[in-house]
Enzyme design. Structure first.
Site, PDB file in Angstrom:
ATOM      1  N   HIS A 284     -32.547 -78.655  46.616  1.00 15.47           N
ATOM      2  CA  HIS A 284     -31.092 -77.756  46.964  1.00 15.47           C
ATOM      3  C   HIS A 284     -31.256 -77.406  48.262  1.00 15.47           C
ATOM      4  O   HIS A 284     -32.121 -76.961  48.781  1.00 15.47           O
ATOM      5  CB  HIS A 284     -31.042 -76.437  46.141  1.00 15.47           C
ATOM      6  CG  HIS A 284     -32.296 -75.425  46.066  1.00 15.47           C
ATOM      7  ND1 HIS A 284     -32.253 -74.615  47.124  1.00 15.47           N
ATOM      8  CD2 HIS A 284     -33.564 -75.416  45.608  1.00 15.47           C
ATOM      9  CE1 HIS A 284     -33.256 -73.924  47.187  1.00 15.47           C
ATOM     10  NE2 HIS A 284     -34.317 -74.195  46.240  1.00 15.47           N
ATOM     11  N   GLU A 330     -28.388 -73.325  44.316  1.00 13.69           N
ATOM     12  CA  GLU A 330     -29.448 -73.090  43.552  1.00 13.69           C
ATOM     13  C   GLU A 330     -29.843 -71.494  43.569  1.00 13.69           C
ATOM     14  O   GLU A 330     -30.338 -70.909  42.455  1.00 13.69           O
ATOM     15  CB  GLU A 330     -30.524 -73.975  43.849  1.00 13.69           C
ATOM     16  CG  GLU A 330     -31.901 -73.834  42.780  1.00 13.69           C
ATOM     17  CD  GLU A 330     -33.151 -72.872  42.975  1.00 13.69           C
ATOM     18  OE1 GLU A 330     -33.830 -72.694  42.113  1.00 13.69           O
ATOM     19  OE2 GLU A 330     -33.075 -72.123  43.992  1.00 13.69           O
ATOM     20  N   GLU A 331     -29.995 -71.027  44.657  1.00 12.61           N
ATOM     21  CA  GLU A 331     -30.781 -69.688  44.663  1.00 12.61           C
ATOM     22  C   GLU A 331     -29.893 -68.555  43.994  1.00 12.61           C
ATOM     23  O   GLU A 331     -30.370 -67.475  43.417  1.00 12.61           O
ATOM     24  CB  GLU A 331     -30.748 -69.418  46.231  1.00 12.61           C
ATOM     25  CG  GLU A 331     -31.875 -70.179  47.228  1.00 12.61           C
ATOM     26  CD  GLU A 331     -33.316 -70.140  46.837  1.00 12.61           C
ATOM     27  OE1 GLU A 331     -33.570 -69.310  45.773  1.00 12.61           O
ATOM     28  OE2 GLU A 331     -34.156 -70.774  47.212  1.00 12.61           O
ATOM     29  N   ASP A 358     -38.693 -79.068  44.159  1.00 11.08           N
ATOM     30  CA  ASP A 358     -38.264 -77.579  44.564  1.00 11.08           C
ATOM     31  C   ASP A 358     -39.472 -76.754  44.515  1.00 11.08           C
ATOM     32  O   ASP A 358     -39.440 -75.645  44.223  1.00 11.08           O
ATOM     33  CB  ASP A 358     -37.107 -77.153  43.830  1.00 11.08           C
ATOM     34  CG  ASP A 358     -36.644 -75.745  44.276  1.00 11.08           C
ATOM     35  OD1 ASP A 358     -36.981 -75.405  45.495  1.00 11.08           O
ATOM     36  OD2 ASP A 358     -36.146 -74.845  43.662  1.00 11.08           O
ATOM     37  N   HIS A 429     -38.914 -67.505  50.287  1.00 11.88           N
ATOM     38  CA  HIS A 429     -37.722 -66.483  50.383  1.00 11.88           C
ATOM     39  C   HIS A 429     -38.171 -65.254  51.483  1.00 11.88           C
ATOM     40  O   HIS A 429     -37.470 -64.379  51.501  1.00 11.88           O
ATOM     41  CB  HIS A 429     -37.562 -65.638  48.794  1.00 11.88           C
ATOM     42  CG  HIS A 429     -36.961 -66.572  47.682  1.00 11.88           C
ATOM     43  ND1 HIS A 429     -36.621 -65.988  46.697  1.00 11.88           N
ATOM     44  CD2 HIS A 429     -36.932 -68.063  47.879  1.00 11.88           C
ATOM     45  CE1 HIS A 429     -36.419 -66.969  45.810  1.00 11.88           C
ATOM     46  NE2 HIS A 429     -36.274 -68.283  46.622  1.00 11.88           N
TER      47      HIS A 429
END
Ligand SMILES: [Zn+2]
Length: 462
Positions: A284, A330-331, A358, A429
């Site tokens: 992604h 995607e997130e 991923d 993240h």
């Protein structure tokens, strides 16, 4: 007398050859796979592309940088000799963090201690002057259930679950705590809380907060939601133990914009023997809005792009159609993965397999496989074609968030690249997920591994 040793050699060599491969095929496969590893480790093309991608900055869906990254990837694909390169339109949510967040704990003596904090993705803002309230600490969503509403109402709920360091598969520990990030604000608001803060879902012992997506429920008040650095969470815990009436101040400036037009980026090489059978691989392109999104998931995108380029560079065209897809969103929405699946269904496309990377740009270890047992066994027969310390298993279960919609709507088998995950949740993240955190050799081993399995599935089907 000389015949016997030869027979023994022949028998022992034949026993190493998987049933479906002849000796000649096997030699060709070994040569191609070695060339993939040799080329990636010397040229470092995925790593060079990753550096260019990371220079654009973080790429949250709907942001200016996400569009810049989309057009950059397309322009790179245009130079790679693929048969088709195109954008696939999709509307995406658009959230912004705004000004940096502020948090501190103030004890009843008036001492103030700053805390490192990041809004959880999708959170609403606090009022401009911030929120000040007493804190109630809990270990989990279940713990909160057991507390009376009157003890929660008007307070900030502090979820403080520790990362389970015992799991060698760190994703399991991440998965165990991520529901607190996703649903903590809903559960806290149901009990009348004014905000929710969590201990970051992180395997590191540092004070870098980790964001990630949160959610609200239409029938429950939305309250601000934030993640504290692990050391800040420990500090808050310690102060509350000594001084339960200490108050937490939280100020966040987040905002929602109307949905924005965005795109998946698709590169494709047409198959010669079975053009209607598609092998798709991808990662992604969107990332969280802190750091560079280098491991998550710039690395996965560059794995897929690099693998397709390796296959394009082979002398012979592939038998089946091979695609690399850079999915968007995607997130915080999976809209890109859904749009790809919808398009595949509408066009009646036949996907042989979908493969996602991923899990970060670390040393590859294996693939997780969601397919029939027969298909997984066939993949296992290729194991000794991979260099030692790269791909060493095809385990049951696995895939990816972006290829999930295709799998669910068409039954397409799916696979996910598994890497050494010891460091991923230290920086996932967070502002530490930067280009410098990626090692070129580790990244390139992933590219070569992905190209190798795609090459083998292209040759022999699944
Ligand atoms: Zn990711």
């Amino acid at each position: 007398m000389k015949v016997l040793p030869l027979v023994i050699v022949l028998i022992s060599t034949l026993s190493l050859i998987p049933d479906n491969l002849t000796g000649q095929e096997r030699q060709t496969d070994e040569r191609v796979i070695k060339s993939f590893f040799d080329q990636t480790l010397t040229e470092r093309q995925s790593y060079k592309w990753l550096r260019d991608l990371c220079e654009i900055g973080p790429r949250l869906s709907g942001s200016k940088q996400s569009l810049e990254a989309i057009h950059w990837v397309k322009s790179v694909m245009d130079t790679c000799g693929f048969d088709r390169v195109y954008l696939q339109e999709v509307m995406v949510p658009h959230w912004e963090r705004g000004m940096p967040e502020v948090a501190f704990i103030k004890d009843t003596k008036g001492n103030q201690y700053p805390l490192n904090v990041l809004a959880i993705g999708g959170s609403i803002a606090t009022p401009a002057g911030g929120i000040t309230a007493e804190v109630i600490e809990v270990g989990s969503l279940v713990d909160l259930e057991e507390i009376d509403q009157s003890d929660v109402s008007g307070k900030i709920v502090f979820f403080n679950p520790h990362f389970d360091q015992r799991n060698i598969q760190t994703g399991a520990s991440y998965g165990a705590n991520v529901s607190v990030r996703a649903r903590g604000a809903i559960k806290a608001a149901e009990k009348g809380a004014v905000a929710s803060v969590i201990r970051s879902v992180s395997s590191a012992y540092d004070d870098i907060p980790h964001t990630g997506t949160g959610s609200y429920h239409s029938e429950v008040d939305s309250i601000p939601a934030a993640a504290l650095g692990v050391e800040s969470a420990d500090l808050l815990h310690g102060i509350l133990e000594l001084d339960p009436k200490a108050k937490l101040f939280l100020r966040m400036d987040c905002r929602w914009h109307p949905e924005a037009l965005s795109y998946n980026v698709v590169g494709e090489i047409q198959g010669q023997a079975h053009p209607d059978e598609i092998i798709v691989m991808g990662g992604h392109l969107d990332s969280w809005d802190v750091g560079d999104g280098a491991h998550d998931d710039g690395a996965g995108c560059m794995h897929a792009l690099g693998a397709l380029k390796l296959i394009a560079d082979l002398d012979a065209a592939p038998r089946r159609t091979i695609r690399a897809v850079m999915f968007i969103n995607e997130e915080n929405g999976t809209r890109g993965g859904q749009a790809y699946a919808d398009s595949a269904v509408n066009k009646g496309e036949n996907h042989l397999v979908a493969i996602e990377s991923d899990a970060g740009g670390y040393s590859p270890r294996g693939f997780g496989v969601t397919a029939s047992e027969e298909q997984r066994t066939k993949l296992e027969s290729y194991l000794d074609l991979f260099p030692r310390n790269t791909i060493s298993y095809f385990s049951k279960g696995g895939g990816g968030v972006d290829i999930g919609p295709l799998h669910r709507s068409t039954g397409t088998p799916m696979m996910g690249l598994v890497v050494d995950g010891q460091k991923m949740f230290d920086l996932h993240h967070s502002p530490n997920d930067i280009f410098e955190a990626v090692h070129p050799r580790e990244l390139e081993l992933g590219t070569a591994s992905l190209a190798s399995i795609v090459f083998l599935i292209d040759q022999y089907g699944l």
